[in-house]
Motif scaffolding. Structure first.
Motif, short mmCIF file in Angstrom:
data_model
loop_
_atom_site.label_atom_id
_atom_site.label_comp_id
_atom_site.label_asym_id
_atom_site.label_seq_id
_atom_site.Cartn_x
_atom_site.Cartn_y
_atom_site.Cartn_z
N VAL A 163 0.86 -1.20 0.00
CA VAL A 163 0.00 0.00 0.00
C VAL A 163 0.89 1.24 0.00
O VAL A 163 1.86 1.32 0.76
N GLU A 164 0.54 2.20 -0.84
CA GLU A 164 1.31 3.43 -0.88
C GLU A 164 1.10 4.19 0.44
O GLU A 164 -0.03 4.35 0.90
N ALA A 165 2.20 4.61 1.04
CA ALA A 165 2.10 5.28 2.34
C ALA A 165 3.18 6.34 2.47
O ALA A 165 4.26 6.21 1.90
N GLU A 166 2.84 7.39 3.19
CA GLU A 166 3.80 8.47 3.40
C GLU A 166 3.65 9.02 4.82
O GLU A 166 2.53 9.17 5.31
N VAL A 167 4.77 9.32 5.45
CA VAL A 167 4.74 9.86 6.81
C VAL A 167 4.90 11.38 6.75
O VAL A 167 5.74 11.89 6.03
N VAL A 168 4.06 12.06 7.50
CA VAL A 168 4.19 13.52 7.62
C VAL A 168 4.70 13.79 9.04
O VAL A 168 3.98 13.54 10.01
N PRO A 169 5.94 14.26 9.18
CA PRO A 169 6.46 14.47 10.53
C PRO A 169 5.69 15.54 11.28
O PRO A 169 5.13 16.45 10.67
N GLY A 170 5.65 15.38 12.59
CA GLY A 170 4.97 16.40 13.41
C GLY A 170 5.93 16.91 14.47
O GLY A 170 7.01 16.34 14.66
N ILE A 171 5.55 17.97 15.14
CA ILE A 171 6.37 18.48 16.24
C ILE A 171 6.22 17.53 17.41
O ILE A 171 5.10 17.32 17.90
N THR A 172 7.31 16.92 17.81
CA THR A 172 7.22 15.96 18.92
C THR A 172 7.01 16.72 20.24
O THR A 172 7.41 17.88 20.37
N SER A 173 6.37 16.05 21.20
CA SER A 173 6.01 16.77 22.43
C SER A 173 7.23 17.31 23.17
O SER A 173 7.14 18.36 23.80
N ALA A 174 8.37 16.63 23.09
CA ALA A 174 9.57 17.16 23.77
C ALA A 174 9.87 18.57 23.27
O ALA A 174 10.18 19.47 24.05
N SER A 175 9.74 18.74 21.98
CA SER A 175 10.06 20.03 21.39
C SER A 175 8.97 21.07 21.70
O SER A 175 9.26 22.18 22.17
N GLY A 176 7.70 20.67 21.48
CA GLY A 176 6.59 21.61 21.71
C GLY A 176 6.46 22.00 23.18
O GLY A 176 6.38 23.19 23.51
N CYS A 177 6.45 21.00 24.07
CA CYS A 177 6.21 21.27 25.50
C CYS A 177 7.34 22.10 26.09
O CYS A 177 7.11 23.02 26.87
N SER A 178 8.59 21.76 25.75
CA SER A 178 9.71 22.50 26.32
C SER A 178 9.67 23.96 25.85
O SER A 178 9.88 24.88 26.63
N THR A 179 9.35 24.15 24.59
CA THR A 179 9.31 25.51 24.06
C THR A 179 8.22 26.32 24.75
O THR A 179 8.46 27.45 25.19
N TYR A 180 7.02 25.73 24.89
CA TYR A 180 5.92 26.47 25.51
C TYR A 180 6.18 26.69 27.00
O TYR A 180 5.55 27.55 27.61
N ALA A 181 7.08 25.90 27.59
CA ALA A 181 7.41 26.07 29.01
C ALA A 181 8.62 26.98 29.21
O ALA A 181 9.09 27.15 30.33
N ASP A 182 9.16 27.53 28.12
CA ASP A 182 10.35 28.39 28.23
C ASP A 182 11.59 27.61 28.68
O ASP A 182 12.39 28.12 29.47
N ILE A 183 11.72 26.38 28.21
CA ILE A 183 12.90 25.56 28.58
C ILE A 183 13.59 25.11 27.29
O ILE A 183 13.08 24.24 26.59
N PRO A 184 14.74 25.69 26.95
CA PRO A 184 15.45 25.21 25.76
C PRO A 184 16.03 23.82 26.04
O PRO A 184 16.60 23.61 27.11
#
Ligand code: SAH
Length: 280
Positions: free
Chosen positions: A136-157
């Motif tokens: 079956v033809e399939a393709e992955v669309v990457p997303g922002i992983t929670s480590a990246s999103g949560c840390s950014t929104y928490a002001d933690i690089p």
């Protein structure tokens, strides 16, 4: 988008073969998009993810796809929940794989959307493998992983010059005992991010302490990251299991261990000083 893929064993470009996978095998064969939805905020969806949602004939979504993102699903597209059901049993992965294969073979464009990034503790690799096996033809669309999103929104690089030269993602989920080399992790002396770590808070703390990580190493617990009700709890390695209980932390929550957590206070203090100067 075209890219060259080289088989390092033979140094032969295998582009042609890979590109063939992206061509429909017949007019009646559909395609499955394994889409990363990011951690919650709909503004963190990629343009490609939104396109996949809007062009789908059918959508399968799971527990971590936020309500805000589900609200973007076109009203006339059937959207089926394939996460946990009432009695807390997930749809078995094999049944779900088969469902995706069947729908694509019916000629449908299938959007299988999941929280964060499909390839980060998201079983995206397993689903892609089954789809490829079934032709079956399939393709992955990457997303922002929670480590990246949560840390950014928490002001933690996650990394910061002079504080952390690296970052490791670890899962706290295991059928029985965690298969983690704790001594190696403890010696990294950089940021550790634990996914699915809530129920293993005691193990994480005990094992890192035993491996030599200082008891006062700061820890951030980020609950419902990148959503309206995000909660950031700052504690330290020795006290973090107690904090999980005391604060009644609920899933989804991410655990960040390391000195970068101190950056949150520093960044906020700078913002307050500036604000006070401007309003004086
Ligand atoms: N593929 C996902 C991870 C799935 S594992 C990704 O790339 O983010 C599920 C775990 O991810 C949860 O137990 C939690 O630790 C973390 N997680 C996912 N979304 C989250 C959110 N919005 N806030 C906090 N943690 C989250």
């Amino acid at each position: 988008m075209k890219h060259t893929v080289t088989n390092t064993k033979t140094s032969t470009p295998i582009n042609g073969r890979v590109n063939d996978l992206h061509k429909p095998r017949s007019a009646r064969t559909g395609k499955v998009w394994l889409v990363g939805a990011g951690p919650g905020d709909a503004d963190l969806l990629t343009v490609k993810a939104l396109r996949a949602i809007n062009s789908a004939d059918i959508i399968f979504y799971d527990q971590l796809v936020s309500e805000e993102i589900c609200a973007l699903f076109p009203k006339d597209t059937p959207a089926l929940y394939v996460g946990k059901v009432k009695n807390n049993h997930s749809i078995p992965q094999e049944d779900l794989n088969q469902l995706l294969v069947n729908q694509a073979q019916l000629g449908l464009n299938v959007c299988r959307i999941k929280g964060g990034d499909p390839f980060v503790f998201g079983r995206g690799g397993e689903e892609l493998l089954e789809l490829r096996k079934a032709g079956v033809e399939a393709e992955v669309v990457p997303g922002i992983t929670s480590a990246s999103g949560c840390s950014t929104y928490a002001d933690i690089p996650l990394t910061h010059r002079g504080i952390a030269q690296g970052c490791t993602f670890v899962t706290g989920h295991a059928e029985k005992t965690l298969d983690v080399n704790w001594n190696a992790l403890a010696q990294l002396n950089h940021t550790l991010v634990f996914y699915m770590g809530l129920t293993r808070a005691g193990d994480i703390s005990d094992n890192l302490l035993a491996g030599g990580v200082a008891a006062d190493t700061p820890v951030a617990i980020i609950e419902n990251g990148c959503r309206k009700d995000q909660r950031d709890i700052i504690t330290d390695l020795a006290n973090f299991p107690v904090a999980v209980l005391r604060e009644k932390v609920k899933s989804p929550a991410l655990i960040i261990v390391g000195k970068v957590v101190n950056m949150k206070e520093q960044l906020q203090v700078e913002a307050w000083i500036k604000e006070a100067q401007l309003s004086a």
